[in-house]
Design a protein around this motif. Structure first.
Motif, PDB file in Angstrom:
ATOM      1  N   ILE A   4       8.806  -2.652   9.006  1.00 45.72           N
ATOM      2  CA  ILE A   4       9.782  -3.588   8.438  1.00 45.72           C
ATOM      3  C   ILE A   4       9.095  -4.906   8.072  1.00 45.72           C
ATOM      4  N   LEU A   5       8.210  -5.385   8.938  1.00 47.71           N
ATOM      5  CA  LEU A   5       7.507  -6.646   8.674  1.00 47.71           C
ATOM      6  C   LEU A   5       6.649  -6.553   7.420  1.00 47.71           C
ATOM      7  N   LEU A   6       6.069  -5.390   7.186  1.00 49.45           N
ATOM      8  CA  LEU A   6       5.237  -5.213   5.998  1.00 49.45           C
ATOM      9  C   LEU A   6       6.054  -5.319   4.711  1.00 49.45           C
ATOM     10  N   ASN A   7       7.386  -5.164   4.820  1.00 52.50           N
ATOM     11  CA  ASN A   7       8.259  -5.277   3.660  1.00 52.50           C
ATOM     12  C   ASN A   7       9.131  -6.524   3.697  1.00 52.50           C
ATOM     13  N   SER A   8       8.854  -7.411   4.644  1.00 56.62           N
ATOM     14  CA  SER A   8       9.593  -8.674   4.721  1.00 56.62           C
ATOM     15  C   SER A   8       8.863  -9.712   3.875  1.00 56.62           C
ATOM     16  N   PRO A   9       9.439 -10.140   2.743  1.00 60.23           N
ATOM     17  CA  PRO A   9       8.713 -10.980   1.788  1.00 60.23           C
ATOM     18  C   PRO A   9       8.048 -12.203   2.407  1.00 60.23           C
ATOM     19  N   LYS A  10       8.728 -12.858   3.328  1.00 64.50           N
ATOM     20  CA  LYS A  10       8.163 -14.071   3.918  1.00 64.50           C
ATOM     21  C   LYS A  10       7.183 -13.756   5.042  1.00 64.50           C
ATOM     22  N   PHE A  11       7.585 -12.865   5.954  1.00 60.49           N
ATOM     23  CA  PHE A  11       6.739 -12.665   7.139  1.00 60.49           C
ATOM     24  C   PHE A  11       5.471 -11.891   6.799  1.00 60.49           C
ATOM     25  N   ARG A  12       5.510 -11.025   5.790  1.00 54.81           N
ATOM     26  CA  ARG A  12       4.309 -10.243   5.477  1.00 54.81           C
ATOM     27  C   ARG A  12       3.144 -11.162   5.116  1.00 54.81           C
ATOM     28  N   GLU A  13       3.447 -12.375   4.593  1.00 58.95           N
ATOM     29  CA  GLU A  13       2.374 -13.325   4.296  1.00 58.95           C
ATOM     30  C   GLU A  13       1.699 -13.794   5.579  1.00 58.95           C
TER      31      GLU A  13
ATOM     32  N   ALA B  36       7.717  -3.289  -1.845  1.00 54.56           N
ATOM     33  CA  ALA B  36       6.942  -4.504  -1.558  1.00 54.56           C
ATOM     34  C   ALA B  36       6.403  -5.132  -2.826  1.00 54.56           C
ATOM     35  N   GLU B  37       5.899  -4.312  -3.748  1.00 52.06           N
ATOM     36  CA  GLU B  37       5.367  -4.831  -5.005  1.00 52.06           C
ATOM     37  C   GLU B  37       5.051  -3.670  -5.939  1.00 52.06           C
ATOM     38  N   ILE B  38       5.105  -3.953  -7.228  1.00 53.87           N
ATOM     39  CA  ILE B  38       4.655  -2.970  -8.224  1.00 53.87           C
ATOM     40  C   ILE B  38       3.150  -2.848  -8.081  1.00 53.87           C
TER      41      ILE B  38
ATOM     42  N   GLU C 213      -3.612   3.111  -6.166  1.00 52.24           N
ATOM     43  CA  GLU C 213      -3.657   2.296  -4.949  1.00 52.24           C
ATOM     44  C   GLU C 213      -2.747   2.881  -3.878  1.00 52.24           C
ATOM     45  N   VAL C 214      -1.577   3.357  -4.291  1.00 53.33           N
ATOM     46  CA  VAL C 214      -0.632   3.959  -3.349  1.00 53.33           C
ATOM     47  C   VAL C 214      -1.236   5.214  -2.724  1.00 53.33           C
ATOM     48  N   THR C 215      -1.782   6.085  -3.562  1.00 54.89           N
ATOM     49  CA  THR C 215      -2.352   7.324  -3.020  1.00 54.89           C
ATOM     50  C   THR C 215      -3.590   7.037  -2.167  1.00 54.89           C
TER      51      THR C 215
ATOM     52  N   HIS D 159       3.624  -4.933 -17.337  1.00 54.30           N
ATOM     53  CA  HIS D 159       3.258  -5.918 -16.318  1.00 54.30           C
ATOM     54  C   HIS D 159       1.890  -6.475 -16.666  1.00 54.30           C
ATOM     55  N   GLU D 160       1.859  -7.775 -16.913  1.00 54.08           N
ATOM     56  CA  GLU D 160       0.663  -8.415 -17.439  1.00 54.08           C
ATOM     57  C   GLU D 160      -0.546  -8.295 -16.530  1.00 54.08           C
ATOM     58  N   SER D 161      -0.323  -8.208 -15.226  1.00 53.65           N
ATOM     59  CA  SER D 161      -1.455  -8.181 -14.289  1.00 53.65           C
ATOM     60  C   SER D 161      -2.190  -6.838 -14.270  1.00 53.65           C
ATOM     61  N   PHE D 162      -1.653  -5.844 -14.982  1.00 52.42           N
ATOM     62  CA  PHE D 162      -2.306  -4.533 -15.009  1.00 52.42           C
ATOM     63  C   PHE D 162      -2.631  -4.160 -16.454  1.00 52.42           C
ATOM     64  N   PRO D 163      -3.731  -3.441 -16.665  1.00 53.61           N
ATOM     65  CA  PRO D 163      -4.075  -3.034 -18.026  1.00 53.61           C
ATOM     66  C   PRO D 163      -3.062  -2.027 -18.579  1.00 53.61           C
ATOM     67  N   VAL D 164      -2.861  -2.072 -19.880  1.00 50.12           N
ATOM     68  CA  VAL D 164      -1.972  -1.110 -20.537  1.00 50.12           C
ATOM     69  C   VAL D 164      -2.522   0.298 -20.317  1.00 50.12           C
ATOM     70  N   GLY D 165      -1.610   1.193 -19.961  1.00 47.30           N
ATOM     71  CA  GLY D 165      -2.027   2.571 -19.711  1.00 47.30           C
ATOM     72  C   GLY D 165      -2.287   2.889 -18.247  1.00 47.30           C
ATOM     73  N   GLU D 166      -2.311   1.850 -17.378  1.00 49.21           N
ATOM     74  CA  GLU D 166      -2.521   2.072 -15.937  1.00 49.21           C
ATOM     75  C   GLU D 166      -1.247   2.669 -15.335  1.00 49.21           C
ATOM     76  N   PRO D 167      -1.311   3.874 -14.719  1.00 45.15           N
ATOM     77  CA  PRO D 167      -0.109   4.439 -14.075  1.00 45.15           C
ATOM     78  C   PRO D 167       0.354   3.540 -12.926  1.00 45.15           C
ATOM     79  N   LEU D 168       1.613   3.147 -12.979  1.00 44.22           N
ATOM     80  CA  LEU D 168       2.172   2.231 -11.985  1.00 44.22           C
ATOM     81  C   LEU D 168       3.343   2.878 -11.257  1.00 44.22           C
ATOM     82  N   ILE D 169       3.675   2.288 -10.094  1.00 41.37           N
ATOM     83  CA  ILE D 169       4.829   2.726  -9.313  1.00 41.37           C
ATOM     84  C   ILE D 169       5.615   1.486  -8.891  1.00 41.37           C
ATOM     85  N   GLY D 170       6.936   1.562  -9.007  1.00 44.32           N
ATOM     86  CA  GLY D 170       7.802   0.470  -8.572  1.00 44.32           C
ATOM     87  C   GLY D 170       9.108   1.012  -8.042  1.00 44.32           C
TER      88      GLY D 170
END
Length: 933
Positions: free
Chosen positions: A197-206, A477-479, A484-486, A540-551
């Motif tokens: 749960i903490l890993l998905n808590s926006p404030k506490f995960r920091e 948690a984030e796109i 990276e997920v696998t 999503h600007e932070s990733f190159p076009v064509g990069e498979p993403l998950i959200g």
């Protein structure tokens, strides 16, 4: 070195809690790693242990402290009370104090160390124990800083600052959670579920990005289940977001193989790569054990049950009176209650002030009261089932009594290790067996414990339900890139071999790709797409076009995840009704239904019922006069470990060799080398003497032979096959299902199954006959998994585990928009989904359900090994036809008569069997074996 030569101790010799000239100090170099204030606190707190340890530290501490100080991933395996957890904390506290002193502003307002515990009570206990060193060290440091003369040789003149610690789990109030954001603990105690749960808590995960140390306590209780699998992925998620490398420390009681548990702890540096570097501190046998098996009598058959019980309680009473605090473990919660009740009824020495009971069915307040009084030494005796295996320190317990078999060497050492709670004290344990099968089982167990044998742990692999939770959590948690997920998933040890096929199957479920799934109210949880060019839906600007993403998908994704996370299944009780009149006759625990098949007979309220079917949370039965096939305690007792079962078979082969050389006297002489009392020796020797004189050597299973005996019961018109497969209940459950599946096809009759740790019984009408030996010979190890899967189709076992896995995979939501769905309601939902899901090709939740049942519950790999051994003639199959069960089959023949309501029936049945055996061996030395007509 002798004394303190060459070592400047932080306090004067005359103030040391030991004579420095009377001991040999071997761990000076480790002591020098500690800061002065930490050194002084350690001496004040533990200096009295030096004569016992030849130094300042216990064996696990000597091994662990320098490794943790150097930032090395470390698995510390040592008995309860040997200081392994304190070693972990001390090295970390020492480093944090050093940094706090060196930096003007002290430590950052974030978490440096995570302590993960499987139990809230254990986390609470460690939390209290942390206060002692932290307050003690702060006091010593403050004393030195103030120029206190008594500390001038001891402490630094600088303030060591503050190390905050806190505990957070499901019961932590929201006000305290908010406070942790403002004033963050440097050491945080938590549970596996709360960490996720903490890993998905926006404030506490920091606040977790600064984590440098993770301590996983009691890792042996996590590794073999899905809570451990879930935790292993959480640790990889934490590692991926942390600013630097994390040092992982695992604390474990006796477990094996250590290398596998260590790799489970540390994971892989890269997917499919080598495990991260680690060290193992193996101090499993650092304490002296005084363990012995006792039997109330050398004849557990002929002596009336009242006599056996009287002698048992007299012996238990004597043990309690001869010790300060005694902890009594039983194998069931009802057993713990019964033992305490009988002690109070039989002896005036026990009342509510000096005795207590502790198990999971009692209220939290009652458990905490017993724990507090046990910790303080106020209770002379406490009875428990499994709830006190882990958790609180028990410094005053000097004897553990185990009633019946704990089913594994690891469990035995864990329980007995609760006594003599420090290195230097002898661990005193007594195991008391009340029937002959358990007597034999315990004899081998104690001998193997004495020899240093430990059962191996089995870690689940590629669990799709846990993967679904964690992938959903990562998407929330984030796109992020799919790669990276696998990679995070595959760096966790349980997913080290997670393939592309499993991943695609999981994604098809999580994206609701299957037609009709959303019509069943199972919606997509993630989106999966290549990063679009600017202007696209998933650009999503932070990733190159064509990069498979998950959200994530859905506005309520975070709420759904936070309120449904976890791996511990809910359970419920089922109302039992008769089919004929719909009369309510009682309740059954849902776990018990795992064991029931159509036609099985069980006891409820003193009456016999035949199980017919279940609908949701209602069970339908018929009255019957048939004898029970499944005992009421079946679902509550732990199963015998497969490894120990194999050791028992090897023991029986060795016993036969001694018998053939010198008869019963030779066997007794050999058994006296085991940690057994004389009654146990005589009882075991007599058991095998009767067995061999009645049915011969071929009637005893060994590691080279599987013995089967066939009994024709003309009174009940049944043919029974007793299979002496001493592999433990999990293997026997699977093997019996496999054979029953083939027997039913050959005999075209309903086959009843009764399963125990030392074998199983198949029964069918007398006019049906099968060639069980031939069926075993014809089994193909390559089709065992497929056949067993077919045998599971349509069973309540499959229905229940589908519900559990569907709930874990968030296919069924326990909590949604303020409504909480009970376990029985979850079961109804799962039954509506099961037929639909079974028709979907490669559906992840269905596949995981079969995988869990086959691999984790029924030990299919071991069954495949047994079938392969029969196929290659490494394991011979011997069958005998007998008019009455042999002594080794008495337990199988009276399996369900061990229910309390049938105690007298069981005793009478055992004596009747025994009389037949004695009558046979009195006439002929090897008995008159029947010949089949």
């Amino acid at each position: 070195m002798d004394g303190t030569d060459g070592l400047e101790l932080p306090i004067a010799d005359e103030e040391l809690p030991f004579d420095p000239n009377a001991v040999t100090i071997e761990d000076r170099d480790i002591f020098e790693l500690l800061e002065p204030a930490v050194q002084e606190w350690w001496l004040e707190e533990f200096g009295e242990f030096v004569p016992e340890n030849d130094g300042f530290f216990t064996p696990p501490q000597k091994g662990a402290l320098p490794k943790i100080d150097a930032g090395t991933n470390t698995l510390v395996c040592a008995p309860t009370g040997s200081g392994k957890t304190m070693a972990s904390f001390t090295a970390i506290i020492n480093e944090l104090y050093r940094r706090s002193r060196e930096h003007e502003d002290g430590l950052e307002n974030s978490v440096y160390c995570l302590y993960v515990s499987p139990l809230k009570s254990l986390a609470n206990d460690i939390h209290r124990n942390l206060e002692v060193p932290l307050e003690g060290i702060e006091s010593i440091a403050a004393r030195g800083a103030a120029g206190n003369p008594s500390g001038e040789a001891a402490s630094s003149s600088e303030d060591t600052g503050e190390i905050r610690h806190a505990i957070r789990h499901g019961d932590t109030p929201s006000s305290e959670r908010q406070k942790m954001l403002e004033e963050t603990p440097h050491i945080l105690n938590t549970t596996p579920e709360t960490l996720a749960i903490l890993l998905n808590s926006p404030k506490f995960r920091e606040k977790l990005r600064t984590v440098e140390y993770v301590i996983v306590d009691e890792i042996h209780s996590l590794a073999g289940g899905k809570r451990g699998t879930h935790l292993s992925v959480s640790l990889e998620r934490l590692e991926a977001m942390a600013a630097g490398e994390i040092t992982r420390i695992g604390c474990s009681a006796t477990i094996d193989p250590l290398s596998q548990v260590a790799e489970f702890l540390v994971g892989q540096e890269e997917p499919r790569g080598a495990p991260r570097e680690y060290e193992i501190v193996d101090a499993r046998f650092a304490r002296e054990f005084d363990i012995e098996l006792e039997s109330p009598t050398d004849d557990l058959i002929h002596n009336p049950r009242e006599v056996v019980q009287d002698r048992f309680y007299e012996s238990l009473h004597e043990h309690v009176q001869n010790h300060t605090n005694t902890l009594v473990f039983t194998n069931t919660r009802s057993g713990a209650e019964r033992v305490l009740h009988n002690l109070r009824e039989r002896f005036d020495d026990y009342d509510e002030e000096n005795s207590g009971c502790h198990h999971g069915s009692l209220s939290k307040e009652v458990r905490q009261d017993v724990e507090g009084r046990l910790k303080a030494g106020d209770l002379e005796v406490v009875t428990s089932s499994t709830s006190l295996e882990l958790g609180i320190d028990m410094p005053h317990v000097d004897l553990v009594v185990q009633v019946g078999s704990p089913k594994s060497v690891a469990a035995l050492l864990q329980r007995v290790g609760r006594a003599g709670h420090r290195v230097g004290q002898t661990v005193t344990g007594r195991v008391i067996a009340l029937d002959r099968d358990e007597l034999l089982e315990c004899a081998v167990m104690l001998k193997k414990a004495e020899d240093g044998f430990v059962d191996s742990v089995s870690i689940p692999t590629n669990a799709q339900d846990v993967a679904a939770q964690q992938v959903y959590g990562m998407a929330i948690a984030e796109i992020r890139p799919e790669s990276e997920v696998t990679a995070i998933l595959r760096r966790a040890y349980p997913y080290r071999e997670y393939g592309a096929g499993e991943w695609e199957s999981l994604c098809r479920y999580l994206t609701a790709e299957y037609a009709g799934l959303e019509e069943k109210n199972v919606y997509a949880k993630i989106w999966r797409d290549e990063n679009d060019p600017p202007g696209g839906e998933h650009h999503h600007e932070s990733f190159p076009v064509g990069e498979p993403l998950i959200g994530k998908r859905g506005r309520l994704a975070r709420v759904i995840y936070m309120t449904n996370i976890g791996t511990i299944p809910d359970s419920f009780t089922c109302d039992v009704h008769t089919r004929a009149s719909d009369e309510w006759v009682g309740q059954l625990d849902e776990n018990y239904l795992d064991t029931l098949e159509k036609g099985d007979v069980f006891v409820l309220g003193g009456n016999h019922f035949e199980y017919r079917y279940r609908r949701g949370s209602k069970v339908y039965v018929d009255h019957t006069s048939a004898r029970p096939t499944v005992p009421s305690w079946y679902s509550e007792r732990l199963p015998l470990s497969y490894d120990l079962g194999c050791e028992i078979l090897a023991f029986q082969r060795q016993l036969l060799e001694h018998y053939e050389t010198g008869g019963p006297s030779r066997v007794r002489g050999w058994l006296r080398g085991f940690p057994l009392d004389d009654d146990s020796v005589r009882a075991i020797a007599r058991l095998f003497d009767h067995q061999l004189r009645y049915a011969g050597v071929e009637s005893v299973s060994t590691d080279e032979r599987l013995a089967i005996e066939v009994e024709r019961d003309r009174n009940e018109y049944e043919r029974r096959y007793y299979v002496h497969s001493n592999y433990g209940r999990r293997v026997n459950d699977g093997l019996s299902r496999l054979l029953a599946y083939h027997c039913a096809q050959e005999a075209t009759a309903n086959v009843k199954v009764a399963v125990a740790d030392n074998g199983f019984a198949l029964s069918m009408p007398l006019n049906r006959k099968i060639d069980l030996e031939g069926i075993l010979d014809d089994l193909d190890p390559g089709t065992v998994r497929e056949d067993l899967r077919a045998a599971l189709s349509g069973t309540d076992l499959l229905q229940r585990y589908f519900r559990i896995n569907a709930t874990r995979a968030l296919m069924i939501l326990k909590r949604y928009k303020g409504y909480e769905k009970s376990a029985s309601e979850q079961q109804v939902s799962s039954e509506m989904l099961l037929g639909f899901a079974q028709d979907l090709e490669g559906f992840a939740v269905i596949e995981e359900t079969y995988r869990e049942i086959l691999e984790d519950k029924l030990n299919v790999a071991e069954i495949e090994g047994i079938v392969a051994a029969i196929d290659s003639d490494e394991l011979a199959v011997e069958r005998q036809l007998l008019d009455s069960p042999t002594p080794r089959a008495f337990g199988l023949a009276t399996l369900s008569a061990s229910d309390v309501v049938l105690a007298e029936d069981e005793s009478a049945a055992l004596q009747a069997f025994h009389e037949r055996v004695l009558e046979e061996i009195g006439e002929e030395s090897l008995g008159r074996l029947s010949t089949e007509n």
